[in-house]
Design a protein around this motif. Structure first.
Motif, PDB file in Angstrom:
ATOM      1  N   ALA A  48       3.930  -0.716   4.274  1.00 48.54           N
ATOM      2  CA  ALA A  48       3.179   0.460   3.836  1.00 48.54           C
ATOM      3  C   ALA A  48       4.161   1.589   3.544  1.00 48.54           C
ATOM      4  CB  ALA A  48       2.177   0.892   4.904  1.00 48.54           C
ATOM      5  N   ILE A  49       3.837   2.372   2.540  1.00 48.64           N
ATOM      6  CA  ILE A  49       4.705   3.452   2.075  1.00 48.64           C
ATOM      7  C   ILE A  49       3.924   4.756   2.048  1.00 48.64           C
ATOM      8  CG2 ILE A  49       5.791   4.303  -0.080  1.00 48.64           C
ATOM      9  CD1 ILE A  49       6.798   1.433  -0.522  1.00 48.64           C
ATOM     10  N   VAL A  50       4.617   5.839   2.351  1.00 51.20           N
ATOM     11  CA  VAL A  50       4.054   7.179   2.172  1.00 51.20           C
ATOM     12  C   VAL A  50       4.975   7.935   1.230  1.00 51.20           C
ATOM     13  CG1 VAL A  50       3.608   9.407   3.282  1.00 51.20           C
ATOM     14  CG2 VAL A  50       2.916   7.300   4.428  1.00 51.20           C
ATOM     15  N   ILE A  51       4.406   8.567   0.215  1.00 49.89           N
ATOM     16  CA  ILE A  51       5.211   9.435  -0.643  1.00 49.89           C
ATOM     17  C   ILE A  51       4.670  10.852  -0.593  1.00 49.89           C
ATOM     18  CG2 ILE A  51       6.141   7.692  -2.219  1.00 49.89           C
ATOM     19  CD1 ILE A  51       3.934   8.299  -4.184  1.00 49.89           C
ATOM     20  N   ASP A  52       5.590  11.794  -0.449  1.00 47.20           N
ATOM     21  CA  ASP A  52       5.245  13.209  -0.554  1.00 47.20           C
ATOM     22  C   ASP A  52       5.509  13.604  -1.999  1.00 47.20           C
ATOM     23  OD1 ASP A  52       5.018  12.918   2.138  1.00 47.20           O
ATOM     24  OD2 ASP A  52       6.492  14.427   2.691  1.00 47.20           O
ATOM     25  N   VAL A  53       4.496  14.151  -2.653  1.00 47.59           N
ATOM     26  CA  VAL A  53       4.602  14.415  -4.085  1.00 47.59           C
ATOM     27  C   VAL A  53       4.170  15.836  -4.440  1.00 47.59           C
ATOM     28  CG1 VAL A  53       4.158  11.990  -4.653  1.00 47.59           C
ATOM     29  CG2 VAL A  53       2.236  13.599  -4.586  1.00 47.59           C
ATOM     30  N   THR A  54       4.724  16.315  -5.534  1.00 45.06           N
ATOM     31  CA  THR A  54       4.146  17.482  -6.182  1.00 45.06           C
ATOM     32  C   THR A  54       3.483  16.971  -7.454  1.00 45.06           C
ATOM     33  OG1 THR A  54       6.328  17.929  -7.133  1.00 45.06           O
ATOM     34  CG2 THR A  54       5.701  19.203  -5.217  1.00 45.06           C
ATOM     35  N   VAL A  55       2.347  17.551  -7.767  1.00 48.80           N
ATOM     36  CA  VAL A  55       1.493  16.984  -8.804  1.00 48.80           C
ATOM     37  C   VAL A  55       1.464  17.884 -10.033  1.00 48.80           C
ATOM     38  CG1 VAL A  55      -0.823  16.130  -9.319  1.00 48.80           C
ATOM     39  CG2 VAL A  55       0.074  15.971  -6.991  1.00 48.80           C
ATOM     40  N   HIS A 108       4.422   0.673  17.721  1.00 51.39           N
ATOM     41  CA  HIS A 108       4.794  -0.281  18.766  1.00 51.39           C
ATOM     42  C   HIS A 108       6.295  -0.242  19.069  1.00 51.39           C
ATOM     43  CE1 HIS A 108       6.156  -2.604  15.325  1.00 51.39           C
ATOM     44  NE2 HIS A 108       6.773  -3.413  16.146  1.00 51.39           N
ATOM     45  N   THR A 109       7.076   0.382  18.175  1.00 53.39           N
ATOM     46  CA  THR A 109       8.524   0.478  18.409  1.00 53.39           C
ATOM     47  C   THR A 109       8.872   1.595  19.381  1.00 53.39           C
ATOM     48  OG1 THR A 109       8.830   2.042  16.588  1.00 53.39           O
ATOM     49  CG2 THR A 109       9.012  -0.298  16.056  1.00 53.39           C
ATOM     50  N   GLY A 110       7.865   2.412  19.729  1.00 58.97           N
ATOM     51  CA  GLY A 110       8.128   3.535  20.613  1.00 58.97           C
ATOM     52  C   GLY A 110       8.240   4.848  19.857  1.00 58.97           C
ATOM     53  N   LYS A 111       8.367   4.746  18.532  1.00 57.57           N
ATOM     54  CA  LYS A 111       8.386   5.970  17.720  1.00 57.57           C
ATOM     55  C   LYS A 111       6.991   6.578  17.679  1.00 57.57           C
ATOM     56  CE  LYS A 111      12.676   5.539  15.849  1.00 57.57           C
ATOM     57  NZ  LYS A 111      13.095   4.187  16.322  1.00 57.57           N
ATOM     58  N   ARG A 112       6.963   7.864  17.433  1.00 61.75           N
ATOM     59  CA  ARG A 112       5.680   8.546  17.368  1.00 61.75           C
ATOM     60  C   ARG A 112       4.856   8.062  16.168  1.00 61.75           C
ATOM     61  NH1 ARG A 112       3.198  13.081  19.225  1.00 61.75           N
ATOM     62  NH2 ARG A 112       1.964  14.190  17.684  1.00 61.75           N
ATOM     63  N   SER A 113       5.492   8.056  15.010  1.00 64.66           N
ATOM     64  CA  SER A 113       4.859   7.579  13.783  1.00 64.66           C
ATOM     65  C   SER A 113       5.528   6.280  13.358  1.00 64.66           C
ATOM     66  CB  SER A 113       5.028   8.618  12.670  1.00 64.66           C
ATOM     67  OG  SER A 113       4.799   8.040  11.394  1.00 64.66           O
ATOM     68  N   CYS A 114       4.758   5.401  12.713  1.00 70.84           N
ATOM     69  CA  CYS A 114       5.358   4.193  12.144  1.00 70.84           C
ATOM     70  C   CYS A 114       6.282   4.510  10.968  1.00 70.84           C
ATOM     71  CB  CYS A 114       4.259   3.245  11.659  1.00 70.84           C
ATOM     72  SG  CYS A 114       3.234   2.584  12.988  1.00 70.84           S
ATOM     73  N   PHE A 115       6.130   5.690  10.383  1.00 72.44           N
ATOM     74  CA  PHE A 115       6.906   6.031   9.181  1.00 72.44           C
ATOM     75  C   PHE A 115       8.176   6.790   9.577  1.00 72.44           C
ATOM     76  CE2 PHE A 115       2.602   5.199   7.815  1.00 72.44           C
ATOM     77  CZ  PHE A 115       2.792   4.408   6.695  1.00 72.44           C
ATOM     78  N   TYR A 116       9.027   6.133  10.346  1.00 75.52           N
ATOM     79  CA  TYR A 116      10.209   6.783  10.912  1.00 75.52           C
ATOM     80  C   TYR A 116      11.464   6.583  10.075  1.00 75.52           C
ATOM     81  CZ  TYR A 116      10.583   2.033  12.841  1.00 75.52           C
ATOM     82  OH  TYR A 116      10.616   0.671  12.989  1.00 75.52           O
ATOM     83  N   ALA A 169       0.836  -1.202   0.000  1.00 76.37           N
ATOM     84  CA  ALA A 169       0.000   0.000   0.000  1.00 76.37           C
ATOM     85  C   ALA A 169       0.868   1.248   0.000  1.00 76.37           C
ATOM     86  CB  ALA A 169      -0.920   0.003   1.221  1.00 76.37           C
ATOM     87  N   CYS A 170       0.442   2.244  -0.743  1.00 73.13           N
ATOM     88  CA  CYS A 170       1.179   3.512  -0.814  1.00 73.13           C
ATOM     89  C   CYS A 170       0.209   4.681  -0.696  1.00 73.13           C
ATOM     90  CB  CYS A 170       1.943   3.597  -2.126  1.00 73.13           C
ATOM     91  SG  CYS A 170       2.823   5.169  -2.322  1.00 73.13           S
ATOM     92  N   VAL A 171       0.475   5.557   0.245  1.00 76.46           N
ATOM     93  CA  VAL A 171      -0.327   6.754   0.450  1.00 76.46           C
ATOM     94  C   VAL A 171       0.419   7.934  -0.174  1.00 76.46           C
ATOM     95  CG1 VAL A 171      -1.360   8.278   2.178  1.00 76.46           C
ATOM     96  CG2 VAL A 171      -1.174   5.817   2.623  1.00 76.46           C
ATOM     97  N   ALA A 172      -0.245   8.650  -1.058  1.00 71.00           N
ATOM     98  CA  ALA A 172       0.371   9.825  -1.675  1.00 71.00           C
ATOM     99  C   ALA A 172      -0.152  11.088  -0.995  1.00 71.00           C
ATOM    100  CB  ALA A 172       0.081   9.876  -3.165  1.00 71.00           C
ATOM    101  N   VAL A 173       0.799  11.925  -0.576  1.00 71.99           N
ATOM    102  CA  VAL A 173       0.493  13.147   0.162  1.00 71.99           C
ATOM    103  C   VAL A 173       1.038  14.338  -0.631  1.00 71.99           C
ATOM    104  CG1 VAL A 173       0.961  14.389   2.321  1.00 71.99           C
ATOM    105  CG2 VAL A 173       0.733  11.891   2.332  1.00 71.99           C
ATOM    106  N   GLU A 174       0.279  15.410  -0.699  1.00 74.15           N
ATOM    107  CA  GLU A 174       0.770  16.605  -1.388  1.00 74.15           C
ATOM    108  C   GLU A 174       1.908  17.201  -0.551  1.00 74.15           C
ATOM    109  OE1 GLU A 174       1.348  19.615  -4.013  1.00 74.15           O
ATOM    110  OE2 GLU A 174       1.061  19.978  -1.865  1.00 74.15           O
TER     111      GLU A 174
END
Lengths: 139, 139
Positions: A96-103, B111-119, A31-36
């Protein structure tokens, strides 16, 4: 061509290591969440297979796997809504992945024409949660 | 007890309607991204089954389905990191949810103690994408 990523040998390296060892699901997707990138607005949630992930990292342009069309999908190829990746993060257990993107193009991400796919709020606090209403938000 | 949600009768009502008709995957799950309501920081991606979704809407407190433990999971029940839902959104084809939450306890989610899982960031622009390195970020 299928990209090959390594697998973490332990929970420790998975969660604390510095090697990318993505855990694809049984369909070979993550899964990948795209964020502006500038606004932090969440644009969409989509899926990458190994090849899409590899191409995204290599090209700096978001690629996904289209589950409906069952093909690699360079986002914006037809719409112009190309997503240039400014930053890419992966979560603790690397599924899970998060990407910060410009569109590019009109700046939107959703096939409906909305900027974000998350254009409806679920009304909270109703009598029956399974009959909750959706309210179109400003975006 | 399994909660029952309606199914959209057409693509039009799915994408433009005001009825919540979530599309669970073959495992009966829907992806949910939790975002810190005040800062917009993405905290985690987890999964809800129908019951978790119903309980989240009804109680205003995030519930998930733990895939590892195979049970309903009230986030924060043991850690104190209770997620109070301020806002809930669903995407165009109703197979992904975003919740804006305020977090109890120490304010963290992982669960690792980090604020966000995306560390960890995935380093972009390396020679071989499948060997990309991870860099722990400030969070």
């Amino acid at each position: 061509m299928t990209a090959h990523f390594d697998t973490a040998l332990s929970k420790g390296t998975l969660e604390s290591g510095d090697a990318l060892t993505p855990r694809f699901n049984e369909d070979g997707l993550i899964a990948c969440v795209a964020v502006e990138a500038d606004t932090g607005e969440i644009l969409m949630l989509a899926w990458m297979n190994a090849e899409a992930l590899q191409m995204t990292i290599e090209s700096g342009t978001a690629h996904y796997w289209s589950r409906s069309r069952q093909c690699l999908w360079k986002k914006g190829e037809t719409s112009g809504q190309i997503q240039t990746v400014r930053r890419m993060r992966i979560d603790c257990d690397q599924d899970a992945i998060v990407i910060d993107v410009t569109v590019g193009g009109d700046g939107g991400a959703c096939h409906t024409g909305k900027r974000s796919c998350f254009y409806r709020d679920i009304e909270l606090g109703g009598a029956d949660a399974t009959r909750a209403r959706l309210v179109t938000n400003a975006r």
